[in-house]
Write a protein that holds these residues in place. Structure first.
Motif, PDB file in Angstrom:
ATOM      1  N   VAL A  82       0.877  -1.173   0.000  1.00  0.00           N
ATOM      2  CA  VAL A  82       0.000   0.000   0.000  1.00  0.00           C
ATOM      3  C   VAL A  82       0.912   1.220   0.000  1.00  0.00           C
ATOM      4  O   VAL A  82       1.827   1.320   0.814  1.00  0.00           O
ATOM      5  CB  VAL A  82      -0.929   0.019   1.235  1.00  0.00           C
ATOM      6  CG1 VAL A  82      -1.732   1.318   1.274  1.00  0.00           C
ATOM      7  CG2 VAL A  82      -1.859  -1.182   1.230  1.00  0.00           C
TER       8      VAL A  82
ATOM      9  N   MET B 104      -6.905   3.612   4.240  1.00  0.00           N
ATOM     10  CA  MET B 104      -6.412   2.446   3.501  1.00  0.00           C
ATOM     11  C   MET B 104      -6.399   1.198   4.386  1.00  0.00           C
ATOM     12  O   MET B 104      -6.699   0.101   3.916  1.00  0.00           O
ATOM     13  CB  MET B 104      -5.020   2.728   2.936  1.00  0.00           C
ATOM     14  CG  MET B 104      -4.997   3.842   1.889  1.00  0.00           C
ATOM     15  SD  MET B 104      -6.092   3.543   0.481  1.00  0.00           S
ATOM     16  CE  MET B 104      -5.158   2.304  -0.372  1.00  0.00           C
TER      17      MET B 104
ATOM     18  N   CYS C  84      -8.428  -2.194   3.468  1.00  0.00           N
ATOM     19  CA  CYS C  84      -7.763  -3.498   3.367  1.00  0.00           C
ATOM     20  C   CYS C  84      -8.373  -4.502   4.347  1.00  0.00           C
ATOM     21  O   CYS C  84      -8.553  -5.672   4.007  1.00  0.00           O
ATOM     22  CB  CYS C  84      -6.261  -3.355   3.596  1.00  0.00           C
ATOM     23  SG  CYS C  84      -5.434  -2.485   2.243  1.00  0.00           S
TER      24      CYS C  84
ATOM     25  N   VAL D  21      -1.699  -7.143   3.826  1.00  0.00           N
ATOM     26  CA  VAL D  21      -0.705  -6.212   3.299  1.00  0.00           C
ATOM     27  C   VAL D  21       0.673  -6.603   3.837  1.00  0.00           C
ATOM     28  O   VAL D  21       0.847  -6.790   5.040  1.00  0.00           O
ATOM     29  CB  VAL D  21      -1.046  -4.754   3.687  1.00  0.00           C
ATOM     30  CG1 VAL D  21       0.028  -3.794   3.218  1.00  0.00           C
ATOM     31  CG2 VAL D  21      -2.399  -4.370   3.123  1.00  0.00           C
TER      32      VAL D  21
ATOM     33  N   TRP E 211       3.793  -1.280   3.974  1.00  0.00           N
ATOM     34  CA  TRP E 211       3.164   0.039   3.877  1.00  0.00           C
ATOM     35  C   TRP E 211       4.260   1.035   3.538  1.00  0.00           C
ATOM     36  O   TRP E 211       5.260   1.120   4.242  1.00  0.00           O
ATOM     37  CB  TRP E 211       2.519   0.427   5.208  1.00  0.00           C
ATOM     38  CG  TRP E 211       1.306  -0.390   5.509  1.00  0.00           C
ATOM     39  CD1 TRP E 211       1.276  -1.635   6.056  1.00  0.00           C
ATOM     40  CD2 TRP E 211      -0.050  -0.040   5.250  1.00  0.00           C
ATOM     41  NE1 TRP E 211      -0.022  -2.072   6.157  1.00  0.00           N
ATOM     42  CE2 TRP E 211      -0.850  -1.113   5.683  1.00  0.00           C
ATOM     43  CE3 TRP E 211      -0.662   1.087   4.701  1.00  0.00           C
ATOM     44  CZ2 TRP E 211      -2.237  -1.099   5.583  1.00  0.00           C
ATOM     45  CZ3 TRP E 211      -2.042   1.102   4.617  1.00  0.00           C
ATOM     46  CH2 TRP E 211      -2.814   0.020   5.041  1.00  0.00           C
TER      47      TRP E 211
ATOM     48  N   ILE F  41      -1.595  -1.044  -3.987  1.00  0.00           N
ATOM     49  CA  ILE F  41      -2.882  -0.426  -3.663  1.00  0.00           C
ATOM     50  C   ILE F  41      -2.642   1.038  -3.318  1.00  0.00           C
ATOM     51  O   ILE F  41      -1.783   1.353  -2.488  1.00  0.00           O
ATOM     52  CB  ILE F  41      -3.559  -1.146  -2.480  1.00  0.00           C
ATOM     53  CG1 ILE F  41      -3.705  -2.642  -2.791  1.00  0.00           C
ATOM     54  CG2 ILE F  41      -4.917  -0.525  -2.173  1.00  0.00           C
ATOM     55  CD1 ILE F  41      -4.167  -3.475  -1.624  1.00  0.00           C
TER      56      ILE F  41
END
Length: 194
Positions: free
Chosen positions: A63, A83, A87, A94, A97, A128
């Motif tokens: 992300v 976010m 998610c 994820v 980040w 993402i």
């Protein structure tokens, strides 16, 4: 399931001629898979193997969150929070980040360049982002093409449908803003030049 390629599609994907692929197949150096009908094909695992890319199970979901200036740290925190909620609700695990502060028209951002290198190396399965302009202000279609070529899916969470006039207006405002910031930043050099 991995994408399946015909010999011609695979040759284009890995930038090798079809005759080279046929020679490799005949010699056993890099054999093609065969269907019951006898037709030869390749899949995404062959792309990764030939291009020495990361195995699928090791590829990351990343992300990426960005704001333009340090004064927008609250906006960055809100973007990250949004976010995370997205998610979690979508059941997306994820792996990494990436948070960055820098202008969307600046292609020399360290974390952005590291992300592009990871995509080209085949290390990223899915990227993402909240909006297209969080990744880049201009050239998103090129970045999308680059990601597609390296098996990375870019997911834009908030798709905005703007008319061509609205999109152009936003682009022009971004350009004016970027250059006005540069001019403002150059004021400190005026004394040196005088």
């Amino acid at each position: 399931m991995d994408k399946v390629y015909s010999i011609s599609e695979f040759a284009e994907r890995v930038n090798v001629s079809m005759s080279t692929l046929r020679r490799w197949d005949a010699s056993g150096e890099f054999p093609a898979k065969k269907r019951p009908s006898g037709h030869r094909y390749y899949d995404e695992s062959d792309v990764r193997k030939l291009l020495n890319l990361t195995p699928e199970e090791m590829r990351k979901v990343i992300v990426y969150c960005r704001v333009s200036s340090h004064s927008q740290k609250d906006d960055l925190a809100f973007q990250i929070e949004s976010m995370e909620a997205y998610c979690l609700s979508a059941g997306i695990a994820v792996d990494e980040w990436v948070k960055e502060i820098g202008g969307g028209m600046n292609f020399k951002r360290k974390k952005f360049l590291a992300l592009m290198d990871a995509i080209v190396a085949g290390e990223v399965k899915r990227l993402i982002i909240a909006h297209k302009d969080r990744l880049v202000r201009f050239g998103f279609d090129f970045i999308q093409h680059l990601a597609d070529r390296h098996g990375c899916e870019i997911e834009v969470v908030n798709q905005e449908s703007l008319s061509p006039q609205e999109e152009m207006t936003e682009d022009l405002l971004a350009i004016v803003h970027t250059f006005s910031c540069r001019l403002y930043g150059m004021r400190k050099y005026r004394k040196d030049t005088e």
